[in-house]
Design an enzyme around this catalytic site. Structure first.
Site, PDB file in Angstrom:
ATOM      1  N   GLU A   1     -15.893   1.550  15.830  1.00  7.66           N
ATOM      2  CA  GLU A   1     -15.227   1.378  14.536  1.00  7.66           C
ATOM      3  C   GLU A   1     -15.462  -0.043  14.020  1.00  7.66           C
ATOM      4  O   GLU A   1     -14.575  -0.657  13.436  1.00  7.66           O
ATOM      5  CB  GLU A   1     -13.727   1.698  14.641  1.00  7.66           C
ATOM      6  CG  GLU A   1     -13.079   2.027  13.315  1.00  7.66           C
ATOM      7  CD  GLU A   1     -11.616   2.416  13.432  1.00  7.66           C
ATOM      8  OE1 GLU A   1     -11.033   2.774  12.400  1.00  7.66           O
ATOM      9  OE2 GLU A   1     -11.061   2.371  14.549  1.00  7.66           O
TER      10      GLU A   1
ATOM     11  N   HIS B   1     -17.034   3.728   9.861  1.00  3.95           N
ATOM     12  CA  HIS B   1     -16.560   4.004   8.497  1.00  3.95           C
ATOM     13  C   HIS B   1     -17.251   3.053   7.518  1.00  3.95           C
ATOM     14  O   HIS B   1     -17.550   1.899   7.866  1.00  3.95           O
ATOM     15  CB  HIS B   1     -15.051   3.796   8.379  1.00  3.95           C
ATOM     16  CG  HIS B   1     -14.220   4.672   9.266  1.00  3.95           C
ATOM     17  ND1 HIS B   1     -14.230   6.044   9.171  1.00  3.95           N
ATOM     18  CD2 HIS B   1     -13.353   4.365  10.263  1.00  3.95           C
ATOM     19  CE1 HIS B   1     -13.386   6.543  10.070  1.00  3.95           C
ATOM     20  NE2 HIS B   1     -12.862   5.551  10.748  1.00  3.95           N
TER      21      HIS B   1
ATOM     22  N   ARG C   1     -11.067  -6.910  13.249  1.00  3.85           N
ATOM     23  CA  ARG C   1     -12.346  -7.546  12.941  1.00  3.85           C
ATOM     24  C   ARG C   1     -12.493  -8.947  13.523  1.00  3.85           C
ATOM     25  O   ARG C   1     -13.556  -9.549  13.410  1.00  3.85           O
ATOM     26  CB  ARG C   1     -12.529  -7.628  11.429  1.00  3.85           C
ATOM     27  CG  ARG C   1     -12.422  -6.286  10.733  1.00  3.85           C
ATOM     28  CD  ARG C   1     -12.783  -6.385   9.267  1.00  3.85           C
ATOM     29  NE  ARG C   1     -12.555  -5.127   8.575  1.00  3.85           N
ATOM     30  CZ  ARG C   1     -12.964  -4.883   7.332  1.00  3.85           C
ATOM     31  NH1 ARG C   1     -13.618  -5.819   6.666  1.00  3.85           N
ATOM     32  NH2 ARG C   1     -12.718  -3.717   6.768  1.00  3.85           N
TER      33      ARG C   1
ATOM     34  N   HIS D   1      -8.226  12.127  12.339  1.00  2.00           N
ATOM     35  CA  HIS D   1      -8.065  10.743  11.862  1.00  2.00           C
ATOM     36  C   HIS D   1      -7.161  10.712  10.637  1.00  2.00           C
ATOM     37  O   HIS D   1      -7.486  11.291   9.602  1.00  2.00           O
ATOM     38  CB  HIS D   1      -9.434  10.158  11.512  1.00  2.00           C
ATOM     39  CG  HIS D   1      -9.498   8.672  11.607  1.00  2.00           C
ATOM     40  ND1 HIS D   1      -8.588   7.838  10.992  1.00  2.00           N
ATOM     41  CD2 HIS D   1     -10.378   7.859  12.259  1.00  2.00           C
ATOM     42  CE1 HIS D   1      -8.901   6.584  11.261  1.00  2.00           C
ATOM     43  NE2 HIS D   1      -9.982   6.567  12.037  1.00  2.00           N
TER      44      HIS D   1
END
Length: 336
Positions: free
Chosen positions: A282, A8, A288, A176
């Site tokens: 992703e 994304h 993260r 999604h």
């Protein structure tokens, strides 16, 4: 070649996200939104080269199937016109990324969904993105209400117009969800995983793929709870007098490897046939940070797949050929 099926644009230029805030404020005040801002190629290059592309190179990923930021699709906000304008802006930005980094990214579009609106409104944008922008797939939100689940199940005829277009265009959808407004659900910790699991159960209960044998759906985040509770789903299949999952669902449904620890990846591959698994990370997404138990980023999913005792052919399926089969329009994007 290593193809990441789940990326994304989480590092989009600030002017893009700023326009969204201005659009929302204008809608709430009953005014027209300002014009979309000018964003230079250099701004896009910087956002990609310092973000996704840098990590792709560090982790040995060749191509990312790239879509607008999922949590920012925001289908719950505004009306059909608001969603249409925002989706078009997001998709055009993805197209610019693909054009600036040919061979490194393949576009997937956000659909202009809106709670209570007929899905026919999304078909035009799907066609534009595939036929004019060269996109290879779309993201389909099974819950545009933002966590209140006011839409019919994915197997309802409500969704058939977009499925018909997907089959005609030969593109898959990643199922999604987006942002959540229901305070009971954390967006990425529960809403996303709940939606993945819910979508699979809906597909188990009906005959969607009898009507659309060529339809392909990717359920992200390792399939949510599905692999972990595979015995439950198999048992429910029997109790509900449904055909075996291998026949009724898994010819058309695929999971990615967005599972952020080795035991989870091990389980995914122990339970799900390798032909149904696509590599995905992703990266720069929901998780993260660095795993203190390994010293590596949680979303560096290639490390987990590399650690599996896969044969060369199965490894190639996961990293490349499954993605090419599910996203056949990749062939044109990846041709020099």
């Amino acid at each position: 070649m290593i193809i990441d099926c789940h990326g994304h644009y989480t590092t989009a230029p600030a002017a893009h996200t700023g326009w969204r805030l201005a659009q929302q404020a204008a809608y709430e005040s009953g005014e027209h939104p300002p014009p979309y801002p000018a964003i230079s190629d250099d701004e896009i290059r910087t956002s990609i080269e310092d973000g996704q592309l840098r990590l792709m190179r560090e982790r040995g990923v060749d191509v990312t199937i790239f879509s607008p930021r999922a949590s920012a699709m925001g289908h719950h906000f505004g009306d059909e016109a608001t969603s249409a304008a925002w989706s078009r802006a997001c998709n055009d930005l993805i197209a610019r990324v693909v054009s600036l980094f040919p061979g490194s990214f393949a576009g997937v579009c956000q659909l202009p969904q809106s709670p209570g609106a007929p899905i026919e409104g999304a078909v035009g944008e799907l066609r534009r993105c595939v036929e004019e922008l060269g996109f290879v797939g779309c993201n389909l939100n099974p819950d545009p209400s933002g966590g209140h689940w006011t839409s019919p199940p994915l197997t309802d005829r409500h969704w058939y117009p977009v499925y018909e277009a997907m089959v005609e265009l030969d593109v898959p959808a990643m199922v999604h969800v987006s942002a959540v407004t229901n305070p009971n659900f954390h967006a990425t910790g529960s809403h996303y995983l709940n939606a993945d699991t819910t979508a699979f159960m809906q597909l188990l209960q009906a005959d969607l793929f009898t009507d659309f044998p060529g339809l392909r759906l990717v359920i992200p985040h390792g399939g949510g709870a599905v692999p972990y509770h595979w015995g439950r789903f198999r048992g429910l299949t029997d109790m509900l007098d449904r055909p075996p999952l291998a026949e009724s669902v898994m010819r058309n449904v695929f999971f990615d490897t967005c599972v952020y620890h080795q035991p989870g990846i091990n389980l995914l591959f122990d339970v799900i046939d390798v032909d149904n698994i696509l590599f995905g990370s992703e990266m720069i997404g929901a998780v993260r940070g660095i795993d203190p138990s390994t010293g590596h980023h949680f979303d560096d999913t290639r490390r987990y797949v590399d650690a599996l005792p896969l044969g060369a052919e199965d490894r190639r399926k996961v990293y490349e050929t499954n993605a090419r089969r599910v996203y056949p329009r990749l062939a044109a994007v990846l041709t020099p």
